[in-house]
Design a protein around this motif. Structure first.
Motif, mmCIF file in Angstrom:
data_model
loop_
_atom_site.group_PDB
_atom_site.id
_atom_site.type_symbol
_atom_site.label_atom_id
_atom_site.label_comp_id
_atom_site.label_asym_id
_atom_site.label_seq_id
_atom_site.Cartn_x
_atom_site.Cartn_y
_atom_site.Cartn_z
ATOM 1 N N ASP A 1 19.457 1.210 -27.410
ATOM 2 C CA ASP A 1 19.337 0.714 -28.937
ATOM 3 C C ASP A 1 20.401 -0.359 -28.885
ATOM 4 O O ASP A 1 21.614 0.023 -29.342
ATOM 5 C CB ASP A 1 19.228 1.817 -29.906
ATOM 6 C CG ASP A 1 19.433 1.352 -31.367
ATOM 7 O OD1 ASP A 1 19.489 0.224 -31.402
ATOM 8 O OD2 ASP A 1 19.225 2.223 -32.235
ATOM 9 N N ALA A 2 20.191 -1.572 -28.482
ATOM 10 C CA ALA A 2 21.307 -2.456 -28.475
ATOM 11 C C ALA A 2 21.915 -2.723 -29.949
ATOM 12 O O ALA A 2 23.122 -2.925 -29.860
ATOM 13 C CB ALA A 2 20.807 -3.827 -28.011
ATOM 14 N N GLY A 3 21.096 -2.667 -30.783
ATOM 15 C CA GLY A 3 21.726 -2.653 -32.187
ATOM 16 C C GLY A 3 22.798 -1.741 -32.367
ATOM 17 O O GLY A 3 23.910 -1.994 -33.247
ATOM 18 N N LEU A 4 22.632 -0.508 -32.229
ATOM 19 C CA LEU A 4 23.306 0.496 -32.438
ATOM 20 C C LEU A 4 24.733 0.249 -31.709
ATOM 21 O O LEU A 4 25.841 0.531 -32.559
ATOM 22 C CB LEU A 4 22.972 1.828 -32.133
ATOM 23 C CG LEU A 4 23.660 2.997 -32.234
ATOM 24 C CD1 LEU A 4 23.909 3.528 -33.673
ATOM 25 C CD2 LEU A 4 23.059 4.419 -31.834
ATOM 26 N N LEU A 5 24.847 -0.098 -30.609
ATOM 27 C CA LEU A 5 26.047 -0.556 -29.866
ATOM 28 C C LEU A 5 26.905 -1.557 -30.274
ATOM 29 O O LEU A 5 27.897 -1.757 -30.427
ATOM 30 C CB LEU A 5 25.672 -0.742 -28.239
ATOM 31 C CG LEU A 5 25.221 0.494 -27.225
ATOM 32 C CD1 LEU A 5 24.435 0.137 -26.190
ATOM 33 C CD2 LEU A 5 26.503 1.013 -27.007
ATOM 34 N N GLU A 6 25.927 -2.573 -30.935
ATOM 35 C CA GLU A 6 26.522 -4.122 -31.449
ATOM 36 C C GLU A 6 27.238 -3.426 -32.723
ATOM 37 O O GLU A 6 28.295 -3.908 -32.945
ATOM 38 C CB GLU A 6 25.604 -4.994 -31.782
ATOM 39 C CG GLU A 6 26.014 -6.365 -32.286
ATOM 40 C CD GLU A 6 24.931 -7.247 -32.331
ATOM 41 O OE1 GLU A 6 25.258 -8.260 -32.932
ATOM 42 O OE2 GLU A 6 23.669 -6.915 -32.316
ATOM 43 N N ARG A 7 26.604 -2.659 -33.572
ATOM 44 C CA ARG A 7 27.343 -2.356 -34.687
ATOM 45 C C ARG A 7 28.430 -1.387 -34.398
ATOM 46 O O ARG A 7 29.564 -1.580 -35.087
ATOM 47 C CB ARG A 7 26.332 -1.594 -35.602
ATOM 48 C CG ARG A 7 25.209 -2.357 -36.268
ATOM 49 C CD ARG A 7 24.208 -1.369 -37.076
ATOM 50 N NE ARG A 7 23.870 -0.262 -36.663
ATOM 51 C CZ ARG A 7 22.421 -0.413 -35.969
ATOM 52 N NH1 ARG A 7 21.828 -1.584 -35.971
ATOM 53 N NH2 ARG A 7 21.933 0.544 -35.543
ATOM 54 N N ALA A 8 28.546 -0.779 -33.314
ATOM 55 C CA ALA A 8 29.783 -0.028 -32.783
ATOM 56 C C ALA A 8 30.998 -1.082 -32.379
ATOM 57 O O ALA A 8 31.897 -0.388 -31.953
ATOM 58 C CB ALA A 8 29.463 1.081 -31.968
ATOM 59 N N GLY A 9 30.488 -2.100 -32.044
ATOM 60 C CA GLY A 9 31.584 -3.209 -31.580
ATOM 61 C C GLY A 9 31.387 -2.952 -29.879
ATOM 62 O O GLY A 9 32.673 -3.413 -29.311
ATOM 63 N N ILE A 10 30.641 -2.407 -29.336
ATOM 64 C CA ILE A 10 30.591 -2.541 -28.013
ATOM 65 C C ILE A 10 29.526 -3.494 -27.288
ATOM 66 O O ILE A 10 28.310 -3.441 -27.658
ATOM 67 C CB ILE A 10 29.930 -1.021 -27.567
ATOM 68 C CG1 ILE A 10 31.015 0.037 -28.155
ATOM 69 C CG2 ILE A 10 29.997 -0.773 -26.193
ATOM 70 C CD1 ILE A 10 30.525 1.433 -28.243
ATOM 71 N N ARG A 11 30.381 -4.025 -26.401
ATOM 72 C CA ARG A 11 29.317 -5.271 -25.553
ATOM 73 C C ARG A 11 28.672 -4.515 -24.426
ATOM 74 O O ARG A 11 29.172 -3.361 -23.893
ATOM 75 C CB ARG A 11 30.335 -6.272 -24.998
ATOM 76 C CG ARG A 11 29.749 -7.476 -24.358
ATOM 77 C CD ARG A 11 30.506 -8.632 -24.061
ATOM 78 N NE ARG A 11 31.512 -8.274 -23.429
ATOM 79 C CZ ARG A 11 31.414 -8.449 -22.014
ATOM 80 N NH1 ARG A 11 30.218 -8.688 -21.486
ATOM 81 N NH2 ARG A 11 32.325 -8.030 -21.346
ATOM 82 N N ILE A 12 27.490 -5.066 -24.109
ATOM 83 C CA ILE A 12 26.536 -4.383 -23.115
ATOM 84 C C ILE A 12 26.555 -5.312 -21.896
ATOM 85 O O ILE A 12 26.364 -6.528 -22.044
ATOM 86 C CB ILE A 12 25.098 -4.166 -23.689
ATOM 87 C CG1 ILE A 12 24.866 -3.192 -24.702
ATOM 88 C CG2 ILE A 12 24.467 -3.416 -22.570
ATOM 89 C CD1 ILE A 12 23.775 -3.352 -25.495
ATOM 90 N N GLU A 13 27.068 -4.715 -20.881
ATOM 91 C CA GLU A 13 26.874 -5.520 -19.372
ATOM 92 C C GLU A 13 25.919 -5.107 -18.607
ATOM 93 O O GLU A 13 25.998 -3.835 -18.323
ATOM 94 C CB GLU A 13 28.355 -5.394 -18.856
ATOM 95 C CG GLU A 13 28.491 -6.401 -17.696
ATOM 96 C CD GLU A 13 29.998 -6.357 -17.181
ATOM 97 O OE1 GLU A 13 30.809 -7.403 -17.431
ATOM 98 O OE2 GLU A 13 30.420 -5.257 -16.542
ATOM 99 N N VAL A 14 24.982 -5.785 -17.889
ATOM 100 C CA VAL A 14 24.086 -5.174 -16.963
ATOM 101 C C VAL A 14 24.669 -5.593 -15.612
ATOM 102 O O VAL A 14 24.974 -6.680 -15.134
ATOM 103 C CB VAL A 14 22.587 -6.012 -17.053
ATOM 104 C CG1 VAL A 14 21.664 -5.457 -16.153
ATOM 105 C CG2 VAL A 14 22.202 -5.913 -18.686
ATOM 106 N N ALA A 15 24.643 -4.720 -14.546
ATOM 107 C CA ALA A 15 25.061 -4.510 -13.442
ATOM 108 C C ALA A 15 23.737 -4.539 -12.591
ATOM 109 O O ALA A 15 22.895 -3.722 -12.729
ATOM 110 C CB ALA A 15 25.984 -3.420 -13.086
ATOM 111 N N ALA A 16 23.659 -5.315 -11.533
ATOM 112 C CA ALA A 16 22.727 -5.435 -10.447
ATOM 113 C C ALA A 16 23.085 -5.626 -9.246
ATOM 114 O O ALA A 16 24.525 -5.817 -8.947
ATOM 115 C CB ALA A 16 21.564 -6.500 -10.762
ATOM 116 N N TYR A 17 22.481 -5.041 -8.101
ATOM 117 C CA TYR A 17 23.007 -5.023 -6.816
ATOM 118 C C TYR A 17 21.868 -5.787 -5.980
ATOM 119 O O TYR A 17 20.654 -5.334 -5.985
ATOM 120 C CB TYR A 17 23.195 -3.827 -6.181
ATOM 121 C CG TYR A 17 23.725 -3.882 -4.820
ATOM 122 C CD1 TYR A 17 25.044 -4.232 -4.734
ATOM 123 C CD2 TYR A 17 22.919 -3.469 -3.683
ATOM 124 C CE1 TYR A 17 25.686 -4.445 -3.378
ATOM 125 C CE2 TYR A 17 23.542 -3.462 -2.281
ATOM 126 C CZ TYR A 17 24.782 -4.068 -2.270
ATOM 127 O OH TYR A 17 25.190 -4.171 -1.124
#
Length: 242
Positions: free
Chosen positions: A176-192
């Motif tokens: 839930d990207a919105g929940l993280l955004e409201r908490a002030g947390i940025r999301i970073e996607v890691a791939a290999y």
């Protein structure tokens, strides 16, 4: 002071390279051992390759109990240790760096393991040490996060004072990207992106990082760095490029 990144993952048995590629620049890994055991996942199995490059599956036999948490899972057959050690010895005895790790592997399988999560933590520590990664392991079972799914991740970020949550490429299916955004947390996607290694320069996809260590030894960390990719999270999945 830079951003603090949280990496949280279920403990796995001899995880693949991508598991460790996301730990190259962090100092802590949160092991989600309070979650429900998944018989179809990688918590008790993984794949190596024999000297001909053919996949070989290693599976830790466990006692089945519907709905049990990962920290509760008990190993069913103690003689799996001899089988797995014999398989790894036969598989990698001709690999360039087998002798570098043989004593540590033999010592690991000489121990009497009763719970899967303890074995997986020991495996993870062995690999981190082999890669010279100074990463602290923290289990969630001692103090489980509040909430479920994304709410639990928000709670973990707050507990560990993290500004960034680093997730895998499949995170779009559950976050839930919105929940993280409201908490002030940025999301970073890691791939290999797997990088060719070893004498054959061609290995089956998704092998355990142990295969990389056996063939590249001290150079394994550089191989992981070459294949690691990160990018900002978007609601629409996309490729992650260098």
């Amino acid at each position: 002071m830079g951003e603090r990144v949280l990496v949280a993952h279920q403990p796995a048995y001899w995880p693949w390279c991508g598991y460790f590629s996301r730990l190259l620049d962090v100092d802590e890994l949160v092991l989600l051992d309070h979650v429900q055991f998944s018989e179809r996942g990688w918590q008790h199995r993984n794949t190596v390759a024999d000297r001909y490059g053919r996949p070989v599956r290693l599976t830790v036999p466990v006692r089945r109990d519907f709905g049990q948490r990962l920290t509760e899972v008990r190993i069913a057959e103690p003689d799996f240790r001899e089988r797995h050690w014999r398989t790894l010895s036969e598989t990698y005895r001709r690999a360039p760096h087998f002798n570098r790790f043989a004593d540590r592997l033999q010592e690991l399988y000489a121990q009497s393991w009763t719970h899967l999560v303890d074995l997986n933590e020991a495996v993870t520590r062995l690999i981190l040490d082999a890669l010279d990664l100074k990463v602290t392991l923290v289990r969630t079972s001692g103090a489980p996060p509040s909430g479920t799914k994304t709410a639990a991740l928000v709670d973990l970020c707050r507990r560990h004072q993290a500004d960034v949550l680093r997730v895998g490429t499949g995170a779009g299916a559950y976050l839930d990207a919105g929940l993280l955004e409201r908490a002030g947390i940025r999301i970073e996607v890691a791939a290999y992106a797997p990088t060719p290694y070893g004498r054959a320069r061609s290995r089956p996809a998704g092998l355990s990082v142990l295969d990389l260590l056996m063939h590249e030894g001290p150079r394994a960390r550089a191989v992981l760095m070459a294949g690691a990719r990160t990018a900002p999270f978007t609601s629409t999945p996309r490729e992650v490029h260098a």
